[in-house]
Motif scaffolding. Structure first.
Motif, PDB file in Angstrom:
ATOM      1  N   VAL A 274       1.250  -8.637   5.565  1.00 41.17           N
ATOM      2  CA  VAL A 274       0.016  -7.889   5.841  1.00 41.17           C
ATOM      3  C   VAL A 274      -1.163  -8.521   5.108  1.00 41.17           C
ATOM      4  CG1 VAL A 274      -1.141  -5.669   5.572  1.00 41.17           C
ATOM      5  CG2 VAL A 274       1.247  -5.745   6.316  1.00 41.17           C
TER       6      VAL A 274
ATOM      7  N   THR B  74       3.301   3.953  -2.293  1.00 44.54           N
ATOM      8  CA  THR B  74       2.528   4.835  -1.413  1.00 44.54           C
ATOM      9  C   THR B  74       1.351   5.452  -2.157  1.00 44.54           C
ATOM     10  OG1 THR B  74       3.881   6.787  -1.904  1.00 44.54           O
ATOM     11  CG2 THR B  74       4.637   5.362  -0.142  1.00 44.54           C
TER      12      THR B  74
ATOM     13  N   LEU C 182      -3.143   0.954   3.913  1.00 50.87           N
ATOM     14  CA  LEU C 182      -2.254   1.595   4.889  1.00 50.87           C
ATOM     15  C   LEU C 182      -0.879   0.928   4.882  1.00 50.87           C
ATOM     16  CD1 LEU C 182      -1.885   3.647   7.166  1.00 50.87           C
ATOM     17  CD2 LEU C 182      -2.729   1.918   8.773  1.00 50.87           C
ATOM     18  N   ALA C 183      -0.856  -0.414   4.751  1.00 52.45           N
ATOM     19  CA  ALA C 183       0.427  -1.128   4.703  1.00 52.45           C
ATOM     20  C   ALA C 183       1.244  -0.703   3.497  1.00 52.45           C
ATOM     21  CB  ALA C 183       0.181  -2.634   4.677  1.00 52.45           C
TER      22      ALA C 183
ATOM     23  N   TYR D 220      11.178   3.560   0.636  1.00 52.91           N
ATOM     24  CA  TYR D 220      11.769   4.765   0.056  1.00 52.91           C
ATOM     25  C   TYR D 220      12.861   5.316   0.958  1.00 52.91           C
ATOM     26  CZ  TYR D 220      12.055   9.372  -2.132  1.00 52.91           C
ATOM     27  OH  TYR D 220      12.505  10.505  -2.763  1.00 52.91           O
TER      28      TYR D 220
ATOM     29  N   GLY E 172      -1.213   2.849  -2.410  1.00 55.55           N
ATOM     30  CA  GLY E 172      -1.842   2.684  -1.095  1.00 55.55           C
ATOM     31  C   GLY E 172      -2.924   3.719  -0.838  1.00 55.55           C
ATOM     32  N   ARG E 173      -2.656   4.965  -1.210  1.00 55.55           N
ATOM     33  CA  ARG E 173      -3.665   6.016  -1.035  1.00 55.55           C
ATOM     34  C   ARG E 173      -4.900   5.712  -1.876  1.00 55.55           C
ATOM     35  NH1 ARG E 173       0.718   9.837  -2.036  1.00 55.55           N
ATOM     36  NH2 ARG E 173       1.713  10.389  -0.064  1.00 55.55           N
TER      37      ARG E 173
ATOM     38  N   ILE F 295       1.183   2.180   2.015  1.00 56.04           N
ATOM     39  CA  ILE F 295       1.729   3.517   2.285  1.00 56.04           C
ATOM     40  C   ILE F 295       2.926   3.431   3.224  1.00 56.04           C
ATOM     41  CG2 ILE F 295       1.234   5.746   3.345  1.00 56.04           C
ATOM     42  CD1 ILE F 295      -1.656   5.441   2.396  1.00 56.04           C
ATOM     43  N   VAL F 296       2.759   2.704   4.343  1.00 58.49           N
ATOM     44  CA  VAL F 296       3.826   2.624   5.339  1.00 58.49           C
ATOM     45  C   VAL F 296       5.051   1.921   4.770  1.00 58.49           C
ATOM     46  CG1 VAL F 296       4.477   1.656   7.573  1.00 58.49           C
ATOM     47  CG2 VAL F 296       2.227   2.717   7.284  1.00 58.49           C
ATOM     48  N   VAL F 297       4.831   0.752   4.158  1.00 62.14           N
ATOM     49  CA  VAL F 297       5.960   0.001   3.616  1.00 62.14           C
ATOM     50  C   VAL F 297       6.615   0.773   2.468  1.00 62.14           C
ATOM     51  CG1 VAL F 297       6.623  -2.113   2.415  1.00 62.14           C
ATOM     52  CG2 VAL F 297       5.035  -2.220   4.331  1.00 62.14           C
TER      53      VAL F 297
ATOM     54  N   TYR G 292       6.844   4.052   2.139  1.00 60.18           N
ATOM     55  CA  TYR G 292       7.686   5.111   2.692  1.00 60.18           C
ATOM     56  C   TYR G 292       8.917   4.540   3.382  1.00 60.18           C
ATOM     57  CZ  TYR G 292       4.712   9.140   1.743  1.00 60.18           C
ATOM     58  OH  TYR G 292       4.028  10.157   1.126  1.00 60.18           O
ATOM     59  N   ILE G 293       8.754   3.413   4.058  1.00 61.89           N
ATOM     60  CA  ILE G 293       9.922   2.790   4.685  1.00 61.89           C
ATOM     61  C   ILE G 293      10.910   2.323   3.624  1.00 61.89           C
ATOM     62  CG2 ILE G 293      10.699   0.816   6.049  1.00 61.89           C
ATOM     63  CD1 ILE G 293       8.118   1.047   7.664  1.00 61.89           C
TER      64      ILE G 293
END
Length: 638
Positions: free
Chosen positions: A35, A196, A225-226, A235, A199-200, A228-230, A232-233
């Motif tokens: 990213v 995450t 955003l990446a 996690y 990321g926020r 946060i997404v990565v 959570y993935i």
């Protein structure tokens, strides 16, 4: 069941799963690198020379790994105080040693019995008073800093045998080294989840109005955003691996509980009650998922994807192969009949409701405790002896070891010689180290110790350990030095004196620095051949009054450890303590299967003459403490 074989198999699978955890972190780094390369990298137009993004990607990788690493380390360090920190983070409260509550007294008695039988110090005991479900966990880095925590549901719904089965299950986590891995899993999951949060923050601060002025807000927002997404993935997959690690070790813990207690009814009965009660094993605590992999049962509703335990029926069938799901319905019918019986025939106690599908709201009176347990089971001989030792403990001594200063006096009194001519010199050692008040307290405790049976000496150390841990570090060190001086006052050290001082030193040192406790060993038995020979020689000599008998016992041990090898016998050295301790340190680095061979060899030597002496029993307890394994079942000491 073969404890050591199960331990080796599950540790091997756990290592593979931890490797998957590392691979998941690498995948997270690669995804974020991709990213960042897309958002901030140099992308030359067609025909232009290729641009290098190596420094950018290296920097990103280092930042992400450092973020995960430092966050994980921070979480692990926050739990560096051992099991009590984990228990207190769950809102649990300590169960005082002098409690008069019958249910809490029963809990303490059961935990103390299991500790004495397994040869480990009594752990800190905690209660989650607001949790109606049946659950428990053990936390810490080693047996010396462990905490065992149970829910109120365990006290309300379990019989003594069932509670013993649950506690034995948790003690197996202590002895298998699961607790250290569990704390590290908590740290790794926290480290991944922190991505995450970062990321926020990046989106809020970096992608806001100030960044849009120079047109860079879009790329920064994309990176946030990446994250946060990565995160959570990552996690998500971390939770999957966490669950797989936990499931493999829970199977071993169930098997170990059976080995400790020598009966299946207790733990099977507890699992059946979880299946039937509407509360099951669920917890209400907000951070329950953080400790889900430590618990006796599932923290929430069963989800096959994130399940930290095998399905309940599968666990029950492993203990009782003939058990069927329909048997639960028959148990519910028994409960209905009991609930319909006259009130006078029922025992007062907390009510519960059935969780069996199709039968919601069925009352479950506490009188049915024995129904689900399948009757009263016969405890293992080791547990019977542990209970007998505990019950025969003089009341004054049992109360004295509950408080730090009086427990210190009891330990010093245990080291006093029975020879009257040595006692004045020993009293001076105590007075010089601690003062006259402690010296007088030691004299008083020495009088109480005259009624203590010899085989209860080291179990008394286990009972005193929670109080001794509360002493300041300086006072603990003074205690250990004073013990060494007391036992050497006559220029020699007998086995009983040595075992007392050595056992206390092992436990206090590990409790003071729990994160430095030894990790799993990998060495094979031939790599520690000389140490095995020396330890077996000392144990054989301790159990026999003549050299011929000691040599015969030693030969049996050698046949067990090194079959077919011709090994020459030599008596143990006069100054055996230091070589013995070095040998134990080396043997602690053996693999679980190699340790099993050592213990079997020692048992052959101990049982060679058909009886077990107090010296042999105490030496074996110290050896097992040094090897971080439970005391095996053996005949009662003479």
């Amino acid at each position: 069941m073969d404890f050591f074989a199960q331990q080796a198999r599950v540790r091997g699978s756990s290592r593979r799963l931890v490797i998957l955890f590392v691979l998941a972190v690498i995948a997270i780094v690669v995804a974020i690198d991709a990213v960042v390369w897309f958002a901030l990298g140099r992308h030359p137009a067609p025909g232009e020379p290729a641009a290098s993004n190596l420094n950018l990607l290296l920097g990103t990788s280092v930042v992400v790994l450092a973020g995960i690493g430092f966050s994980s380390l921070f979480r692990i360090m926050s739990l560096s105080g051992g099991g009590k920190n984990v228990a207190e983070s769950m809102g649990a409260v300590v169960v005082p040693p002098d409690t008069t509550d019958p249910a809490l007294r029963r809990l303490r008695n059961v935990i103390e019995e299991v500790a004495i039988a397994a040869g480990v110090p009594v752990p800190d005991i905690y209660l989650m008073a607001d949790e109606p479900g049946i659950n428990a966990f053990a936390a810490g880095y080693s047996a010396s800093d462990a905490a065992v925590c149970v829910t109120q549901g365990c006290l309300d719904h379990l019989s003594r045998d069932e509670l013993q089965g649950v506690i034995a299950h948790e003690f197996s986590h202590v002895l298998n080294g699961d607790m250290r891995l569990n704390i590290r899993l908590m740290g790794l999951l926290f480290g991944i989840l922190v991505l995450t949060i970062v990321g926020r923050r990046v989106i809020w601060f970096g992608g806001g109005r100030s960044s849009r002025r120079d047109g860079g807000g879009g790329q920064v927002w994309m990176i946030g955003l990446a994250l946060i997404v990565v995160g959570y993935i990552g996690y998500f997959f971390g939770r999957l691996i966490q669950a797989a690690v936990a499931r493999s070790r829970e199977s071993l813990a169930d098997a170990s509980a059976v080995q400790f207690t020598r009966q299946t009814d207790g733990i099977a009965g507890a699992l059946k009650k979880i299946a039937i009660l509407s509360e099951g094993s669920q917890l209400q605590a907000a951070n329950k998922q953080e400790v889900a992999h430590m618990l006796f049962g599932e923290a929430g509703s069963f989800n096959a994807l994130f399940a930290t335990h095998p399905p309940l029926l599968e666990r029950i069938r492993a203990l009782e192969p003939g058990f069927k799901e329909a048997d639960l319905a028959r148990m519910v019918a028994e409960m209905q009949r009991a609930a319909a019986s006259p009130p006078a025939a029922r025992t007062n106690g907390p009510a519960a409701t059935s969780g069996v599908p199709g039968m919601p709201g069925l009352p479950l009176p506490s009188v049915l405790t024995g129904v689900l347990a399948g009757g009263i089971a016969t405890a293992a001989p080791a547990f019977q002896r542990a209970a007998a030792v505990q019950q025969a403990m003089p009341v004054g001594l049992a109360e004295a070891v509950q408080q730090p200063e009086s427990a210190l006096a009891v330990m010093l009194a245990l080291a006093l010689s029975l020879e009257a001519e040595l006692q004045p010199a020993q009293r001076r050692i105590v007075a010089d180290a601690f003062g006259d008040d402690v010296a007088r307290a030691v004299d008083a405790q020495a009088a109480a110790l005259t009624t203590l049976t010899p085989i209860a000496r080291l179990p008394l150390v286990s009972l005193a350990f929670p109080a001794l841990k509360q002493l300041p570090d300086g006072r603990q060190q003074t205690l250990l030095r004073a013990l060494d001086d007391l036992v050497r006052v006559d220029g020699r050290v007998d086995i009983n004196e040595y075992c007392l001082a050595r056992l206390l030193r092992i436990h206090l040192q590990e409790a003071r620095a729990p994160r430095r406790a030894p990790v799993d060993g990998v060495k094979k038995l031939p790599a520690a051949r000389d140490s095995v020979i020396l330890v077996c020689t000392i144990v054989a000599a301790a159990g026999c009054s003549d050299e011929a008998g000691a040599r015969r016992a030693w030969l049996l041990a050698m046949q067990q450890a090194f079959p077919g090898e011709a090994i020459a016998w030599s008596p143990p050295p006069a100054a055996w303590q230091t070589p013995f301790e070095r040998a134990l340190d080396e043997l602690d680095g053996l693999s679980p299967m190699a340790k099993e061979l050592v213990i079997q060899a020692l048992l052959r030597a101990i049982h060679a003459d058909g009886q077990v002496s107090v010296e042999e029993a105490e030496l074996l307890r110290v050896i097992c403490a040094g090897l971080h394994c439970p005391v095996p079942a053996m005949s009662a000491p003479a």
